[in-house]
Design a protein around this motif. Sequence first.
Motif, PDB file in Angstrom:
ATOM      1  N   ALA A   1       0.846  -1.199   0.000  1.00 45.62           N
ATOM      2  CA  ALA A   1       0.000   0.000   0.000  1.00 45.62           C
ATOM      3  C   ALA A   1       0.882   1.250   0.000  1.00 45.62           C
ATOM      4  O   ALA A   1       2.043   1.201   0.403  1.00 45.62           O
ATOM      5  CB  ALA A   1      -0.903  -0.017   1.239  1.00 45.62           C
ATOM      6  N   PRO A   2       0.313   2.418  -0.393  1.00 45.00           N
ATOM      7  CA  PRO A   2      -1.006   2.575  -1.004  1.00 45.00           C
ATOM      8  C   PRO A   2      -0.946   2.764  -2.522  1.00 45.00           C
ATOM      9  O   PRO A   2      -1.983   2.893  -3.153  1.00 45.00           O
ATOM     10  CB  PRO A   2      -1.519   3.853  -0.342  1.00 45.00           C
ATOM     11  CG  PRO A   2      -0.284   4.689  -0.181  1.00 45.00           C
ATOM     12  CD  PRO A   2       0.858   3.719   0.047  1.00 45.00           C
ATOM     13  N   ASP A   3       0.259   2.802  -3.130  1.00 38.52           N
ATOM     14  CA  ASP A   3       0.364   3.142  -4.549  1.00 38.52           C
ATOM     15  C   ASP A   3       0.289   1.901  -5.432  1.00 38.52           C
ATOM     16  O   ASP A   3       1.219   1.103  -5.476  1.00 38.52           O
ATOM     17  CB  ASP A   3       1.671   3.897  -4.823  1.00 38.52           C
ATOM     18  CG  ASP A   3       1.692   4.529  -6.201  1.00 38.52           C
ATOM     19  OD1 ASP A   3       1.720   3.774  -7.190  1.00 38.52           O
ATOM     20  OD2 ASP A   3       1.668   5.765  -6.300  1.00 38.52           O
ATOM     21  N   ARG A   4      -0.818   1.764  -6.153  1.00 40.91           N
ATOM     22  CA  ARG A   4      -0.996   0.582  -6.994  1.00 40.91           C
ATOM     23  C   ARG A   4      -0.019   0.552  -8.166  1.00 40.91           C
ATOM     24  O   ARG A   4       0.367  -0.527  -8.622  1.00 40.91           O
ATOM     25  CB  ARG A   4      -2.429   0.527  -7.533  1.00 40.91           C
ATOM     26  CG  ARG A   4      -2.830   1.694  -8.411  1.00 40.91           C
ATOM     27  CD  ARG A   4      -4.217   1.509  -9.029  1.00 40.91           C
ATOM     28  NE  ARG A   4      -4.581   2.638  -9.867  1.00 40.91           N
ATOM     29  CZ  ARG A   4      -5.293   3.672  -9.467  1.00 40.91           C
ATOM     30  NH1 ARG A   4      -5.761   3.706  -8.229  1.00 40.91           N
ATOM     31  NH2 ARG A   4      -5.562   4.675 -10.296  1.00 40.91           N
ATOM     32  N   ASN A   5       0.389   1.734  -8.656  1.00 44.58           N
ATOM     33  CA  ASN A   5       1.315   1.766  -9.788  1.00 44.58           C
ATOM     34  C   ASN A   5       2.713   1.322  -9.379  1.00 44.58           C
ATOM     35  O   ASN A   5       3.348   0.520 -10.074  1.00 44.58           O
ATOM     36  CB  ASN A   5       1.361   3.170 -10.398  1.00 44.58           C
ATOM     37  CG  ASN A   5       0.045   3.557 -11.039  1.00 44.58           C
ATOM     38  OD1 ASN A   5      -0.642   2.730 -11.628  1.00 44.58           O
ATOM     39  ND2 ASN A   5      -0.336   4.822 -10.918  1.00 44.58           N
ATOM     40  N   LEU A   6       3.193   1.828  -8.261  1.00 42.48           N
ATOM     41  CA  LEU A   6       4.493   1.385  -7.754  1.00 42.48           C
ATOM     42  C   LEU A   6       4.448  -0.093  -7.406  1.00 42.48           C
ATOM     43  O   LEU A   6       5.367  -0.854  -7.733  1.00 42.48           O
ATOM     44  CB  LEU A   6       4.900   2.199  -6.525  1.00 42.48           C
ATOM     45  CG  LEU A   6       6.221   1.786  -5.870  1.00 42.48           C
ATOM     46  CD1 LEU A   6       7.397   1.951  -6.824  1.00 42.48           C
ATOM     47  CD2 LEU A   6       6.454   2.587  -4.584  1.00 42.48           C
ATOM     48  N   GLY A   7       3.358  -0.533  -6.754  1.00 40.71           N
ATOM     49  CA  GLY A   7       3.217  -1.941  -6.408  1.00 40.71           C
ATOM     50  C   GLY A   7       3.216  -2.835  -7.632  1.00 40.71           C
ATOM     51  O   GLY A   7       3.874  -3.880  -7.664  1.00 40.71           O
ATOM     52  N   ALA A   8       2.483  -2.431  -8.668  1.00 40.23           N
ATOM     53  CA  ALA A   8       2.416  -3.222  -9.899  1.00 40.23           C
ATOM     54  C   ALA A   8       3.771  -3.258 -10.602  1.00 40.23           C
ATOM     55  O   ALA A   8       4.153  -4.281 -11.193  1.00 40.23           O
ATOM     56  CB  ALA A   8       1.353  -2.650 -10.828  1.00 40.23           C
ATOM     57  N   TYR A   9       4.504  -2.142 -10.540  1.00 39.71           N
ATOM     58  CA  TYR A   9       5.836  -2.094 -11.165  1.00 39.71           C
ATOM     59  C   TYR A   9       6.783  -3.062 -10.455  1.00 39.71           C
ATOM     60  O   TYR A   9       7.508  -3.827 -11.103  1.00 39.71           O
ATOM     61  CB  TYR A   9       6.382  -0.663 -11.103  1.00 39.71           C
ATOM     62  CG  TYR A   9       7.740  -0.509 -11.744  1.00 39.71           C
ATOM     63  CD1 TYR A   9       7.889  -0.565 -13.125  1.00 39.71           C
ATOM     64  CD2 TYR A   9       8.872  -0.310 -10.958  1.00 39.71           C
ATOM     65  CE1 TYR A   9       9.135  -0.426 -13.713  1.00 39.71           C
ATOM     66  CE2 TYR A   9      10.119  -0.167 -11.537  1.00 39.71           C
ATOM     67  CZ  TYR A   9      10.255  -0.229 -12.918  1.00 39.71           C
ATOM     68  OH  TYR A   9      11.489  -0.101 -13.501  1.00 39.71           O
ATOM     69  N   VAL A  10       6.774  -3.064  -9.130  1.00 38.98           N
ATOM     70  CA  VAL A  10       7.609  -3.993  -8.363  1.00 38.98           C
ATOM     71  C   VAL A  10       7.170  -5.436  -8.618  1.00 38.98           C
ATOM     72  O   VAL A  10       7.996  -6.343  -8.763  1.00 38.98           O
ATOM     73  CB  VAL A  10       7.554  -3.653  -6.858  1.00 38.98           C
ATOM     74  CG1 VAL A  10       8.218  -4.739  -6.024  1.00 38.98           C
ATOM     75  CG2 VAL A  10       8.206  -2.301  -6.601  1.00 38.98           C
ATOM     76  N   GLN A  11       5.873  -5.644  -8.676  1.00 34.99           N
ATOM     77  CA  GLN A  11       5.324  -6.978  -8.947  1.00 34.99           C
ATOM     78  C   GLN A  11       5.813  -7.492 -10.305  1.00 34.99           C
ATOM     79  O   GLN A  11       6.194  -8.659 -10.447  1.00 34.99           O
ATOM     80  CB  GLN A  11       3.798  -6.904  -8.916  1.00 34.99           C
ATOM     81  CG  GLN A  11       3.097  -8.228  -8.766  1.00 34.99           C
ATOM     82  CD  GLN A  11       1.620  -8.036  -8.493  1.00 34.99           C
ATOM     83  OE1 GLN A  11       1.041  -6.994  -8.775  1.00 34.99           O
ATOM     84  NE2 GLN A  11       0.987  -9.058  -7.933  1.00 34.99           N
ATOM     85  N   LYS A  12       5.839  -6.617 -11.292  1.00 34.48           N
ATOM     86  CA  LYS A  12       6.311  -6.997 -12.625  1.00 34.48           C
ATOM     87  C   LYS A  12       7.790  -7.365 -12.599  1.00 34.48           C
ATOM     88  O   LYS A  12       8.210  -8.369 -13.204  1.00 34.48           O
ATOM     89  CB  LYS A  12       6.077  -5.835 -13.601  1.00 34.48           C
ATOM     90  CG  LYS A  12       6.588  -6.087 -15.003  1.00 34.48           C
ATOM     91  CD  LYS A  12       6.395  -4.856 -15.882  1.00 34.48           C
ATOM     92  CE  LYS A  12       7.029  -5.047 -17.246  1.00 34.48           C
ATOM     93  NZ  LYS A  12       6.913  -3.811 -18.082  1.00 34.48           N
TER      94      LYS A  12
END
Length: 309
Positions: A147-158
């Motif tokens: 949390a809370p930034d979905r864009n940063l989270g998705a980038y790390v997830q990728k």
Amino acid sequence: MVDNLLSRIEELKRRKGAVILAHYYTLPEVQAVADFLGDSLALSIEAQKVEARTILFAGVHFMAETAKVLCPDKKVLIPVPEASCSLADGCEAEAFRRFRARYPGHTVVSYVNTSVEIKAQTDVCCTSSNALKVVESIPAEQPILFAPDRNLGAYVQKLTGRTNMVLWDGACHVHEEFSLEKLLALREEHPAAEVVAHPECRAYITAVADFVGSTAAILDYCGRSDAQEFIVVTEAGILAEMQRRYPRKRFIPAPPDDDTCGCNNCVYMKMVTLERIAACLENESPEVVIDEQVRRAAERSIRRMIEIG
């Protein structure tokens, strides 16, 4: 007028035994008066080193809170306490507590762009500088709530390929608004320019960037790169430091979707002015005050972030 304010602030700093920490996204004249200028991770680290009895934080509220968490024995001043953050505002403590309850057993990783109450519910904080390193420090089989930034989270997830990450649905009002169409058009106008982007941007923006990184990482990259022009896809305040460091290079701010809204500027960071800084130093107020129990809980997650680096 500006020169008078700068002189007054310098005199007040000496008289009050104060130092000013400022973020790259503040106004150029605010950056100029800072004793230390940096991104969120660097500012967190620097706050611990400060020997002065008073810290004035030229930035948004959660940053000053972080400084107070790390320096409870110091007076931490915030010239504009109403200067908030769309990420922090969009992740309210009680709502987050209910969200966490839906995912028992998950390690909670929270971006530093959150309130102290969220940090107190967090296992380890991160910044855009070290989010990848923080996630990679957690065993691959361990599920994560990010949390809370979905864009940063998705980038790390990728980058990590982790499928066991749950993302809170939040975003930065600045980085969310960059236009892919306008960015590509700008790139056609400047074919020799490299595109540098912040990982808080949407995936379709980072996908076309030559480099993706935190503000500090972008600054370093522009110095290493042989390119002489850069299209900068992050908050426009960083351009002042870019031009100061690399005066022979050209930096072009990427346009937001709506050119009339000033969306590539953080409205909260720009609320911090020399006038407000001078008044804050003069009055030694507003001061950041945090409940001690909350502070101690938040301190654990912040120090874990700093240890990971």
